[in-house]
Structure formats: C-alpha cells, structure tokens
Enzyme design. Structure first.
Site, short mmCIF file in Angstrom:
data_model
loop_
_atom_site.label_atom_id
_atom_site.label_comp_id
_atom_site.label_asym_id
_atom_site.label_seq_id
_atom_site.Cartn_x
_atom_site.Cartn_y
_atom_site.Cartn_z
N GLY A 26 59.77 82.39 -63.11
CA GLY A 26 59.56 83.75 -62.63
C GLY A 26 59.66 83.77 -61.13
O GLY A 26 59.79 82.73 -60.48
N LYS A 27 59.62 84.98 -60.61
CA LYS A 27 59.70 85.16 -59.16
C LYS A 27 58.69 84.29 -58.44
O LYS A 27 58.95 83.73 -57.41
CB LYS A 27 59.43 86.62 -58.80
#
Ligand code: GLU
Length: 474
Positions: free
Chosen positions: A246-247
């Site tokens: 994820g980010k």
C-alpha cells in the site's frame, strides 16, 4: 447484463493493487461484453488529495482500462462523483430509520472514547437506539449534531463470495456502523451500497479487507429491499517482507513504474497475474487476450507477492513483442545518446537489441562500444568452450587480419565465409577466430550480436583498426 465498477478514493496515485482492482473489474465486465463504470469516492473530505482524480483518469487512459461510464463520459446513472450525489443518501438513510433499520445517534466524541475496551477497541453500545421519538425530534430541532447508524438485527448473516465461498457471520460481531456523518455526508460503508444499487452494479470486486464488512452491506441491501450484487473479494497483495502492499509501505505508483520504463501493457499483464492464473501455464497476455480468458472463478484466495524481478521479466517479454518501429521509437533517444556516429544505422541497432533488453533505455548500453572501444582486460579473450586464451586469440586475430584485409565486399555473409575458410586453412576452429574478433571489436564479455555482424556495423576500416589494436594488446 454485467456491470462492474472501479471505485477509487482520490487520495493519491494508483499503485499496482489499485490497478489490479480496476483491471479485474474491467475484465469481469469485458469478458461478458458488459459495462465498466468508474466512480470517484470522495466523501471523505479529510483524505481528499487535490489532483488525485485526474491522475487516476490518466493512469486508466495510459493502461487502456477505458471505462464506459464515469466522469466525463455519458451514462444513465451519473453523476459518477460521490460528492455530487450527496442528495441521494440521506433519503435512503431516513427510509431505513422509518423501517427500524437505522437510528439517530447524538453521542459525542468523549462518550464514544469512553467505550474503548482494554485494547482501545470501541464498539458502539447502542445507547441512542433507545431514545424516544419525541426526544430525537427535540434534539434535532435544537440543532444538536447527530449521525445516523445502522441497526444490526440479531441472528446470523450469510453471503456467497465468488472467491472465498460461503461466509457466515454472527451479527453480534457487527457494529452499528455510521451511515450518515454529522456533516451530512454518507460514509463509504453506506455510499457504496446506495451507489452500487443505483448504478445497477452486478459484480462488486474489491480487496479482501472488505470481507468482514460485507455482512453489514448485505443487511442494508435487504433492509432497502434491493437485490444483492455478487461479491468478488480479491486476495491480499503483499511486498517481499510479507506486509500488505500500500501507499504507506512504499508501493511504487503506476506513474513511477511508467517513468522507470515499464510498458503499460506489461504492468497490466503483471497486475492480472497477482491473484489470478489461467488454466494453462501462459503468463504473457495482451489486454485483449485477458478479456477473452479472464474468469473470476480462477481468482485465488492466497496472498500474492509483488515481485519487481517478475515484473521486469514480463516487461522484457512485452518489449520483444513490440513492432520493430515501436521499439525503435522508444529506444532511439538512448541509442542516439550511446552512438553518435553519423553513419549509425539506428533501426539496425534497435533490431539487434530489442530481444536482449528488459527496458528500452538499456539498448544504448548494449551498443555503446560502437563509438568507443572500452578498456578491457586480456582475460576476456579466454573462453573455455571456444578453446581460446590470450595466446590462441593472438594467433586467431592475426589470421583474421590477414584475410579480412584483402576482403573487398564487406558484408556479414562475406566476412563469415572468409573467416571460416581462413580458420580451416590455419588449423583453427571458427570459434578461435570469432571469439577473439568479437572481443577485439567490442571489449565486452557479451554483445547483442556476433563477431561478423559487429564487423559489418563498424565498417572495414574501424574493424581492422581494432583487430590490430587487439594484436598489440596481446
Ligand atoms: N473507495 C474504496 C477504496 O478505494 C472502494 C472500495 C470498493 O471497491 O468498494 O478502497
């Protein structure tokens, strides 16, 4: 008629996990000739990032995931930006309140904080579910802030997931989640149900983190008297350390991958393989081929690891499949950087490097010896299989020089024939000439083409000069 949707929140650039969601939604629809919808979920104003929606449109455009309905496109179910749909949600929530499936809640932050258990987990205790109609009306009229919460009934809730199978949850596990926030905006948990119904979505594909919320969504569909869509939960995506991709843990964004030289079609191909595989062992696909064979039933439950090495291999495979003129277009600036000679035949250089690079920008490095012979160690002349070493190589180069000096027709074929004949006449193997020639001409342990082709590329004068220099060196 199948209708799917990709429903990103505009909170940043798309990464490979986001692209996979979009792609699977796209493929589920396209496999059946259905419709793929884009919906921007921007009701969480705190997480909104300026420009993020435009970046999403751009990534979808570059990767060829063309949506049929969505912002900027016609469609009968718009608008497709949630903040512009605000008026749709409150009436549905009020309908739920009237039917006994939801209630007004006035609890403030302090009270909610006080509900935390030893682990800091807060589960709403339904304090406001018992308020009288009069009290509620009075408090609303008095301007008190409120939210609307779902009233989860007793019992168990089951649903079928295309990937994870039949799932049943005891409703005791489900919290009375907020449907409408105090600012009047719906939560994602509410808006997704209203919108998926309003947009006639038949297949809802999203990350497996939504599995545990799905019973609550199912209860909402039922309370509103609506058909429940088919759920397709996608396996977890992890990085090499097993952490959720994820980010927050540095997932490379799609614009970054494009910048690094990955082809859009390779990224799409690789994203398809993150949790899905065909029944044969094929791994390289165009988007059109994926549309043909992709089926949600072949999606796997087990977590999938993002692997840069595999992505790089997939890219090399797609580079090989590019039309020669397309590869030339991508490689040309890099070839021009590496080879400045006005006589350079860039189309030819592109042709000999295309199948040997993972990225177009690597083409230059493979042929940079053409402009300038690099410094090299004479140990390069040693090759076990070719039965050469510096001593044999010197002999080989001398034989080659003598025969090539007299060659007038300087082509790959005539050079090869002359070298073969000279080797035989001097009791040497072909390799004992070709390996030393290649080394003397390139100064590199590997080259994108063989010795005779390099001769042709360099031209007679330069080739002889380098062979002489090789003999000197030896
Ligand atoms: N806006 C949600 C997200 O970005 C969408 C999840 C869904 O597909 O329903 O995670």
């Amino acid at each position: 008629m199948i209708r799917t949707r990709y429903a990103p929140s505009p909170t940043g650039f798309m990464h490979i996990g986001n692209l996979r969601s979009a792609l699977y939604e796209y493929l589920i629809a396209k496999h059946e000739g259905g419709t793929f919808v884009l919906r921007i979920e921007d009701t969480d104003q705190d997480r909104y990032v300026e420009g993020a929606a435009d970046a999403i449109f751009e990534t979808l455009r570059l990767t060829g995931l063309d949506f049929d309905e969505g912002p900027g496109k016609e469609g009968s179910y718009g608008p497709y930006i949630q903040s512009q749909r605000k008026a749709n949600y409150l009436p549905q929530a009020e309908k739920l309140v009237a039917g006994g499936h939801a209630y007004y809640c006035f609890c403030d932050k302090d009270r909610l904080d006080s509900l935390a258990d030893a682990h800091g987990i807060k589960k709403y205790d339904r304090y406001c579910a018992g308020l009288s109609k009069e009290e509620i009306a009075g408090r609303i009229q008095g301007g008190e802030a409120y939210v609307i919460r779902q009233l989860v009934p007793e019992g168990k809730t089951s649903f079928r997931d295309e990937v994870y199978g039949d799932i049943t949850m005891d409703n005791k596990e489900l919290e009375d989640q907020i449907l409408i926030k105090s600012d009047g905006m719906p939560t994602y948990n509410f808006a997704n149900v209203i919108d998926d119904h309003d947009m006639a979505i038949t297949h809802v594909a999203r990350g497996s983190e939504y599995l545990t919320s799905t019973p609550k969504y199912k209860l909402l569909y039922e309370a509103l008297g609506w058909d429940v869509p088919l759920f397709v939960h996608l396996p977890l995506l992890v990085n090499e350390n097993g952490q959720k991709l994820g980010k927050r843990n540095g997932a490379t964004s799609i614009p970054q991958l494009l910048e690094m030289g990955f082809l859009p079609q390779a990224i799409v191909n690789y994203a398809a393989l993150l949790g899905w595989s065909p029944t044969n062992n094929q791994e390289i696909f165009t988007l059109a081929q994926l549309e043909e064979i992709f089926e949600a039933k072949n999606i796997s439950k087990s977590p999938s690891t993002f692997d840069m090495v595999k992505l790089t291999w997939v890219n090399a495979e797609h580079i090989k499949r590019l039309a020669p003129e397309v590869f030339l277009g991508l490689a040309l600036p890099h070839l021009k950087d590496a080879v400045k000679s006005p006589a350079a035949d860039y189309a030819r250089l592109a042709a000999i490097t295309q199948s040997r690079v993972s990225f177009a920008h690597e083409a230059g490095e493979l042929v940079n010896f053409i402009d300038a012979l690099p410094e090299y160690d004479i140990e390069l002349y040693t090759h076990k299989k070719m039965k050469t070493n510096p001593e044999v190589a010197k002999q080989g180069l001398e034989v080659a020089l003598a025969t090539l000096e007299t060659l007038s027709d300087w082509t790959h074929d005539t050079i090869a024939a002359a070298v073969s004949a000279a080797a035989e006449a001097n009791g040497l193997s072909k390799g004992q000439l070709l390996w030393p020639i290649r080394t003397a001409l390139s100064g590199k342990p590997t080259t994108p083409c063989g010795a005779t082709e390099i001769c042709e590329l360099l031209g007679k004068e330069e080739s002889l000069k380098r062979i002489k220099a090789g003999i000197e060196k030896l």
